[in-house]
Each structure stands twice: as C-alpha cells, then as structure tokens.
Design a protein around this motif. Structure first.
Motif, mmCIF file in Angstrom:
data_model
loop_
_atom_site.group_PDB
_atom_site.id
_atom_site.type_symbol
_atom_site.label_atom_id
_atom_site.label_comp_id
_atom_site.label_asym_id
_atom_site.label_seq_id
_atom_site.Cartn_x
_atom_site.Cartn_y
_atom_site.Cartn_z
ATOM 1 N N VAL A 1 0.098 4.030 1.362
ATOM 2 C CA VAL A 1 0.081 4.642 2.709
ATOM 3 C C VAL A 1 1.181 4.037 3.562
ATOM 4 C CG1 VAL A 1 -1.290 4.977 4.783
ATOM 5 C CG2 VAL A 1 -2.378 5.121 2.539
ATOM 6 N N PHE A 2 1.320 2.708 3.519
ATOM 7 C CA PHE A 2 2.373 2.046 4.295
ATOM 8 C C PHE A 2 3.742 2.525 3.843
ATOM 9 C CE2 PHE A 2 5.415 -1.230 5.287
ATOM 10 C CZ PHE A 2 5.058 -1.659 6.553
ATOM 11 N N ARG B 1 0.312 -8.916 3.628
ATOM 12 C CA ARG B 1 0.402 -8.632 5.061
ATOM 13 C C ARG B 1 1.643 -9.260 5.692
ATOM 14 N NH1 ARG B 1 -4.344 -11.221 7.756
ATOM 15 N NH2 ARG B 1 -5.436 -9.821 6.315
ATOM 16 N N GLY C 1 0.805 -1.196 0.000
ATOM 17 C CA GLY C 1 0.000 0.000 0.000
ATOM 18 C C GLY C 1 0.848 1.260 0.000
ATOM 19 N N GLU D 1 -1.979 -0.313 9.250
ATOM 20 C CA GLU D 1 -2.109 -0.353 7.791
ATOM 21 C C GLU D 1 -1.771 -1.739 7.251
ATOM 22 O OE1 GLU D 1 -3.083 1.141 4.110
ATOM 23 O OE2 GLU D 1 -3.313 2.069 6.083
ATOM 24 N N TYR E 1 4.501 5.891 5.397
ATOM 25 C CA TYR E 1 4.884 5.767 6.799
ATOM 26 C C TYR E 1 6.300 5.183 6.915
ATOM 27 C CZ TYR E 1 -0.022 6.539 8.062
ATOM 28 O OH TYR E 1 -1.260 7.068 8.229
ATOM 29 N N ASN F 1 -4.504 -4.315 7.505
ATOM 30 C CA ASN F 1 -5.641 -4.097 6.618
ATOM 31 C C ASN F 1 -5.368 -4.554 5.189
ATOM 32 O OD1 ASN F 1 -7.279 -2.967 8.600
ATOM 33 N ND2 ASN F 1 -6.451 -0.917 8.280
ATOM 34 N N GLN F 2 -4.152 -5.081 4.934
ATOM 35 C CA GLN F 2 -3.788 -5.528 3.588
ATOM 36 C C GLN F 2 -4.213 -6.978 3.355
ATOM 37 O OE1 GLN F 2 -2.467 -3.375 1.327
ATOM 38 N NE2 GLN F 2 -2.629 -1.818 2.930
ATOM 39 N N LYS G 1 1.021 3.091 13.290
ATOM 40 C CA LYS G 1 0.252 3.347 12.068
ATOM 41 C C LYS G 1 0.576 2.312 10.990
ATOM 42 C CE LYS G 1 -0.173 8.359 12.711
ATOM 43 N NZ LYS G 1 0.187 9.702 12.159
#
Length: 221
Positions: A4-5, A67, A2, A58, A8, A61-62, A54
């Motif tokens: 977003v990951f 994951r 992701g 995240e 971060y 949620n993958q 965070k």
C-alpha cells in the motif's frame, strides 16, 4: 515495505514530477493564464499532501524495523513538496520581476529537474519492486493451482478408497448374514437329529419289549 505504501509512493512521485513540469511551464505565463495554471498546480499540491498523509499513516502501522526507513522517505517527500510550494510562490509572485523569473529558470528549476530525475529513479525502483511482487504473486498462484490439483487427486483417491471400504463392509455384512443363516440351519438339523434319536430309541425299546413278551408267552405255555 508494504505494498500500500509503495502504491502511494509511486502516485506521489508521478504527481511531484508532473507539478515540477507545470511550474516550469507556468514560469513563462502571465495574467489570467498564470492564475489558471497556478490553481491547477495548487490543486495538485493538495493531492500530493493528501498522499503524504496516507503514506504517513501507513508507515506508522508498519513494524519498527520498516517504519524508520519509511518515515525517512516521508521527510524527503515533505521537503520536496515544500520546494514545490516555494517554486509555485516564486512563479506567482515574481512574474512581474524578470530577474526572479530568470533565477527560477536557471537555479530553482534546475533543482526541480534534479528532483524529477531522482523521482524517476525512485519510480524505476518502485516499478521493479512491484514487478518482483507480481512475479511472486504469479508463482504463488501457480503453486496454489498445483496444490489444488494435488488436493483434487487426493480427494478422488480417498473417494475410491471409501467406495472400496463400503463394498468390503457390505460384503462382510452379507457374510455375517450367511453365517447366521448357516447357524440357524445347523441348529435345526441338530434338534432334528436329537428328536430322531429319541424316536429310534423308543422304537427299539418297544421292539425289545415286544420280543420279551413273545418269549415269555412262548416258554410259559
């Protein structure tokens, strides 16, 4: 992975590398300067822990296939953060003991520098991935613009065809009106012709009757 990951992760690597450099600088300080520097490092560690939380949220949620790799990275980052905490503790508690400081400079910081080099490598990989993602987004945007232009062209063609159909429909309406008028005129003409036939028939009958009457009186008298 992701996006977003990755964001971060990049922030964490930057913070971790900065904390390692601060620990190196703090090892040469004493007194109030050391305390102030330690507070700054502690604040940075708190921020790094927040980023790890965070990333953990995240990652969970993958998809399962993604994951597992993300959680493995998180374990490395947590271990790296614990090393930074240990380094900070050694710097703050061992500053009165020169031997511990030398050990920190010779062995502990060598480890953190190695971690920093690994983090730089990860930053490069993340940057490369983000550049590829940016290129894909740029290509998608260009494709979207081309599709939009094609859609506008199709809409214009459809609008022109609609205008042609409306014009043809109006022409057919006019033709229907003209045909209806012609039918009415033809009907009136037929009725008038029928009427004229009856009038002519009556006139002929009257003339025949008159001739017969004249012939009758002529031969009788």
């Amino acid at each position: 992975m992701g996006e977003v990951f990755e964001g971060y992760e990049r922030q964490y690597c930057e913070i971790s590398a900065s904390l390692a450099r601060r620990c190196t600088a703090a090892s040469a300080l004493q007194g109030e300067k050391l305390k102030q520097k330690a507070l700054e490092i502690k604040s940075g560690i708190d921020g790094a822990e927040a980023l790890i939380r965070k990333m953990d949220l995240e990652a969970r949620n993958q998809q399962p296939s993604v994951r597992a790799g993300l959680l493995a990275k998180l374990r490395e980052y947590k271990s790296d953060l614990n090393n930074l905490k240990g380094t900070l503790k050694r710097v703050t508690t061992g500053n009165a003991q020169q031997g511990l400081r030398e050990e920190l400079l010779e062995s502990g910081m060598a480890e953190t520098l190695g971690v920093s080099a690994d983090q730089k490598s990860r930053l490069l990989r993340i940057t490369e991935t983000q550049n590829k993602t940016t290129d894909r987004i740029r290509d998608s945007h260009r494709t979207m613009l081309e599709t939009e232009d094609l859609g506008v062209s199709l809409l214009q063609d459809l609008h022109q065809q609609r205008q042609h159909l409306i014009h043809a429909h109006n022409t057919l309406d006019n033709v229907d009106d003209n045909i209806a008028k012609s039918r009415r005129i033809m009907g009136a003409m037929v009725r008038r012709m029928d009427k004229n036939k009856w009038i002519i028939g009556i006139i002929i009958a009257v003339l025949v009757l008159a001739i017969l009457v004249i012939l009758y009186f002529k031969f009788v008298h």
